[in-house]
Design a protein around this motif. Structure first.
Motif, short mmCIF file in Angstrom:
data_model
loop_
_atom_site.label_atom_id
_atom_site.label_comp_id
_atom_site.label_asym_id
_atom_site.label_seq_id
_atom_site.Cartn_x
_atom_site.Cartn_y
_atom_site.Cartn_z
N ARG A 367 0.81 -1.27 -0.13
CA ARG A 367 -0.22 0.10 0.00
C ARG A 367 0.83 1.36 -0.13
NH1 ARG A 367 -3.63 -3.13 3.78
NH2 ARG A 367 -5.55 -3.20 2.63
N VAL A 368 1.89 1.41 0.87
CA VAL A 368 2.80 2.42 0.96
C VAL A 368 3.61 2.71 -0.39
CG1 VAL A 368 4.79 3.48 2.14
CG2 VAL A 368 3.14 2.28 3.30
N VAL A 369 3.89 1.62 -1.01
CA VAL A 369 4.49 1.68 -2.43
C VAL A 369 3.61 2.19 -3.33
CG1 VAL A 369 5.91 0.49 -4.05
CG2 VAL A 369 6.34 -0.07 -1.76
N ILE A 370 2.57 1.53 -3.40
CA ILE A 370 1.63 2.29 -4.52
C ILE A 370 1.24 3.72 -4.21
CG2 ILE A 370 -0.72 1.83 -5.32
CD1 ILE A 370 -0.58 -1.08 -4.86
N ILE A 371 1.07 3.98 -2.89
CA ILE A 371 0.79 5.39 -2.84
C ILE A 371 1.65 6.36 -3.08
CG2 ILE A 371 0.26 7.03 -0.89
CD1 ILE A 371 -1.71 4.63 0.52
N ILE A 372 2.93 5.95 -2.76
CA ILE A 372 4.16 6.93 -2.96
C ILE A 372 4.32 7.18 -4.51
CG2 ILE A 372 6.64 7.21 -2.73
CD1 ILE A 372 6.41 5.90 -0.05
N ALA A 373 4.25 5.87 -5.18
CA ALA A 373 4.23 5.87 -6.73
C ALA A 373 3.42 6.86 -7.26
CB ALA A 373 4.30 4.46 -7.25
N SER A 374 2.16 6.62 -6.86
CA SER A 374 0.90 7.52 -7.43
C SER A 374 1.11 8.89 -7.40
CB SER A 374 -0.39 7.04 -6.92
OG SER A 374 -0.61 7.08 -5.67
N VAL A 375 1.56 9.19 -6.07
CA VAL A 375 1.89 10.67 -5.62
C VAL A 375 2.93 11.11 -6.49
CG1 VAL A 375 2.50 12.46 -3.77
CG2 VAL A 375 0.89 10.56 -3.28
N LEU A 376 3.83 10.48 -6.78
CA LEU A 376 4.89 11.02 -7.62
C LEU A 376 4.77 11.05 -9.06
CD1 LEU A 376 8.10 9.10 -6.08
CD2 LEU A 376 7.76 11.34 -5.78
N VAL A 377 3.96 10.11 -9.69
CA VAL A 377 3.42 10.08 -11.00
C VAL A 377 2.49 11.08 -11.40
CG1 VAL A 377 2.76 8.80 -12.69
CG2 VAL A 377 4.21 7.70 -11.29
N PHE A 378 1.54 11.21 -10.66
CA PHE A 378 0.32 12.05 -10.88
C PHE A 378 0.37 13.27 -10.09
CE2 PHE A 378 -1.40 7.86 -11.49
CZ PHE A 378 -1.62 7.99 -13.04
N ARG A 379 1.46 13.60 -9.16
CA ARG A 379 1.62 14.90 -8.46
C ARG A 379 0.35 15.33 -7.68
NH1 ARG A 379 7.06 15.53 -9.01
NH2 ARG A 379 7.76 15.08 -11.18
N ASN A 380 -0.34 14.13 -7.15
CA ASN A 380 -1.68 14.65 -6.34
C ASN A 380 -0.72 15.16 -4.77
OD1 ASN A 380 -2.48 11.36 -7.29
ND2 ASN A 380 -3.66 13.38 -7.81
N PRO A 381 -1.60 16.27 -4.77
CA PRO A 381 -1.26 17.07 -3.49
C PRO A 381 -1.63 16.37 -2.08
CG PRO A 381 -3.13 18.24 -4.49
CD PRO A 381 -2.61 17.28 -5.52
N VAL A 382 -1.01 16.29 -0.82
CA VAL A 382 -1.20 15.44 0.10
C VAL A 382 -0.99 16.38 1.19
CG1 VAL A 382 -0.90 13.56 1.42
CG2 VAL A 382 -0.71 13.25 -1.11
N SER A 383 -1.91 16.64 1.78
CA SER A 383 -1.69 17.63 3.32
C SER A 383 -0.89 16.74 4.27
CB SER A 383 -3.03 18.17 3.74
OG SER A 383 -3.90 16.83 4.08
N LYS A 384 -0.58 17.45 5.37
CA LYS A 384 0.23 16.88 6.29
C LYS A 384 -0.47 15.79 7.05
CE LYS A 384 3.53 18.00 10.13
NZ LYS A 384 4.16 18.88 10.89
N LEU A 385 -1.68 16.54 7.66
CA LEU A 385 -2.61 15.68 8.49
C LEU A 385 -3.11 14.59 7.57
CD1 LEU A 385 -4.60 18.42 10.30
CD2 LEU A 385 -2.69 16.90 11.08
N GLY A 386 -3.42 14.52 6.23
CA GLY A 386 -3.77 13.63 5.36
C GLY A 386 -2.73 12.58 5.39
N ALA A 387 -1.69 12.70 5.07
CA ALA A 387 -0.57 11.91 5.24
C ALA A 387 -0.45 11.28 6.43
CB ALA A 387 0.91 12.63 5.01
N ILE A 388 -0.78 11.83 7.58
CA ILE A 388 -0.46 11.01 9.02
C ILE A 388 -1.87 10.40 9.20
CG2 ILE A 388 -0.89 11.58 11.53
CD1 ILE A 388 0.66 14.42 10.88
N GLY A 389 -2.90 10.61 8.64
CA GLY A 389 -4.06 9.69 8.73
C GLY A 389 -3.94 8.56 8.09
N SER A 390 -3.31 8.84 6.85
CA SER A 390 -3.12 7.65 5.70
C SER A 390 -2.07 6.47 6.42
CB SER A 390 -2.67 7.83 4.60
OG SER A 390 -3.56 8.97 3.89
N ALA A 391 -1.01 7.27 7.37
CA ALA A 391 -0.29 6.24 7.82
C ALA A 391 -0.79 5.37 8.83
CB ALA A 391 0.99 6.99 8.43
N ILE A 392 -1.60 6.08 9.77
CA ILE A 392 -2.36 5.56 11.03
C ILE A 392 -3.26 4.48 10.48
CG2 ILE A 392 -3.86 5.92 12.81
CD1 ILE A 392 -2.98 8.77 13.25
N ALA A 393 -4.03 4.75 9.41
CA ALA A 393 -5.11 3.78 8.79
C ALA A 393 -4.26 2.36 8.20
CB ALA A 393 -5.88 4.33 7.68
#
Length: 412
Positions: A367-393
């Protein structure tokens, strides 16, 4: 001589899937001895007491971790799901039964790397298709269909024994096929309406829905530590949703539906097939093939109704007007469908012989690898709190798998 990418990938997978040793699988109350063969093969099992048993439901889990002559017990009593390697309910191997040889380590490293690469390729390819041709029902239908020519070649060539199913067998599998198709199409809709990263966070809620379905539908309750592991999943998803910069209700709803139907499918795999003989040559890989084909047939009518020829023609014309070519669109659809099927095949090889902890960590890293790759490829903005919430989930989902592997559920 030129070799196609698909041929090279299949050859690589086959080379990583070496012949396996025998192990014991319990189907209901009857122990069955199985010799699992290589990637494209199937393996016949027989009861230990007789070579003339009429039971011929072949299961091949690619077990290569065991030393020669050793055997392990693999339950088919409804305690785990042997047919979805990425599910938190998947049948994993006891850590004490695993051979820690260097050859096994190197081969599994190669399989996991290939699994991650194919997963990333599918997710990026799928999102690229939807960006160019926003027809999620059509894309999902084509992706499910793509498995058919692949396995048809394996069956026709004899590289893999073809399954033999009666009409009653097909009816038994129809509910699983429906939920597989629903899981896939809902996930594709969520991908198209939002960011890949957000969809995967929503899919991490599958354990929550699994616990709810078990309690409400089957009166089966999990131990307290397992329930406590669900808290960070819900909290993390809530935080990620609130701070998701590309949030849409369609993506949220479809992603949630995908998690619910995936949980339902895993539960049905354990209960619908519990101790029941299902045809012949129905290895887990063949089971996935059959469910994919049936799933395609399930969603094809709905796909034609929702995105009929007129809508497809309009979207196709708009895509060409935006600068895409016919060849590009065909390549995107073809590669997406091929990668979807192939990464599931590799998942069986990579995850079928690992312990629960490794299985949980591997799915988390995926999941982490896919999320990082998709953010890098599609340049989707990610907020700090959104990233923290994603990591917790995501960590919560891993915690659930670990807690469940240590605690057996109790029925009321």
């Amino acid at each position: 001589m030129k070799i196609s990418i698909s041929t090279a990938l299949i050859s690589l997978i086959a080379s990583l899937s070496t012949p396996a040793d025998a192990f014991v699988l319990h189907r209901g109350k009857q122990p069955l001895s199985i010799k699992a063969l290589s990637f494209a093969s199937s393996s016949t099992f027989e009861t230990p007491s007789s070579h003339n048993s009429n039971v011929n439901n072949n299961f091949s889990f690619g077990k290569t971790a065991l030393k020669s002559g050793e055997a392990i017990d693999y339950p088919m009593d409804g305690s785990c799901d042997p047919f979805d390697p990425e599910s938190s309910e998947y049948c994993t191997t006891d850590a004490t039964e695993i051979d820690g040889s260097m050859n096994r380590t190197l081969r599994l490293t190669g399989l996991f790397a290939l699994w991650y690469v194919l997963n990333i390729g599918y997710n990026i390819g799928n999102k690229s298709v939807l960006n160019a041709l926003p027809l999620p029902w059509t894309a999902a239908t084509i992706e499910l269909f793509f498995g058919f020519p692949y396995v048809a070649f394996l069956w026709a060539s004899g590289l893999r024994k073809a399954p033999k199913l009666s009409f009653d067998n097909v009816k038994t599998l129809s509910s699983q096929a429906f939920f597989l198709a629903a899981t896939h199409v809902a996930g594709v809709i969520s991908f198209g309406a939002g960011a890949i990263s957000f969809t995967h966070i929503l899919k991490a809620t599958e354990p929550v829905w699994s616990a709810i379905i078990l309690a409400v539908g089957f009166k089966e309750f999990l131990p307290l530590p397992v329930y406590l592991s669900l808290v960070p999943i819900m909290g993390g998803v809530g935080l990620a949703s609130l701070k998701e910069l590309s949030f849409t209700w369609l993506s949220f709803t479809a992603g949630t539906i995908s998690a619910v139907t995936s949980a339902t499918k895993a539960i049905l795999s354990k209960r619908v097939l519990d101790g029941k003989p299902i045809g012949e040559n129905l290895t887990p890989a063949n089971m996935f093939a059959v469910l994919t084909i049936l799933g395609f047939l399930f969603i094809l009518p709905a796909s034609l109704l929702i995105e009929g020829p007129a809508k497809i023609s309009a979207a196709y014309a708009a895509s060409l007007a935006a600068g895409h070519t016919r060849g590009e669109l065909l390549r995107l659809l073809g590669s997406s469908g091929f990668l979807y099927y192939l990464y599931n095949e590799v998942a069986f090889l990579a995850l079928s012989e690992v312990a629960p902890v490794t299985h949980a960590v591997a799915n988390t890293v995926k999941r982490v690898v896919i999320i990082i790759a998709s953010v890098l490829v599609f340049r989707n903005p990610v907020s700090k709190l959104g990233a923290i919430g994603s990591a917790i989930a995501i960590l919560g989902a891993m915690g659930y798998s670990l807690a469940k592997s240590k605690c057996k559920p109790k029925a009321d």
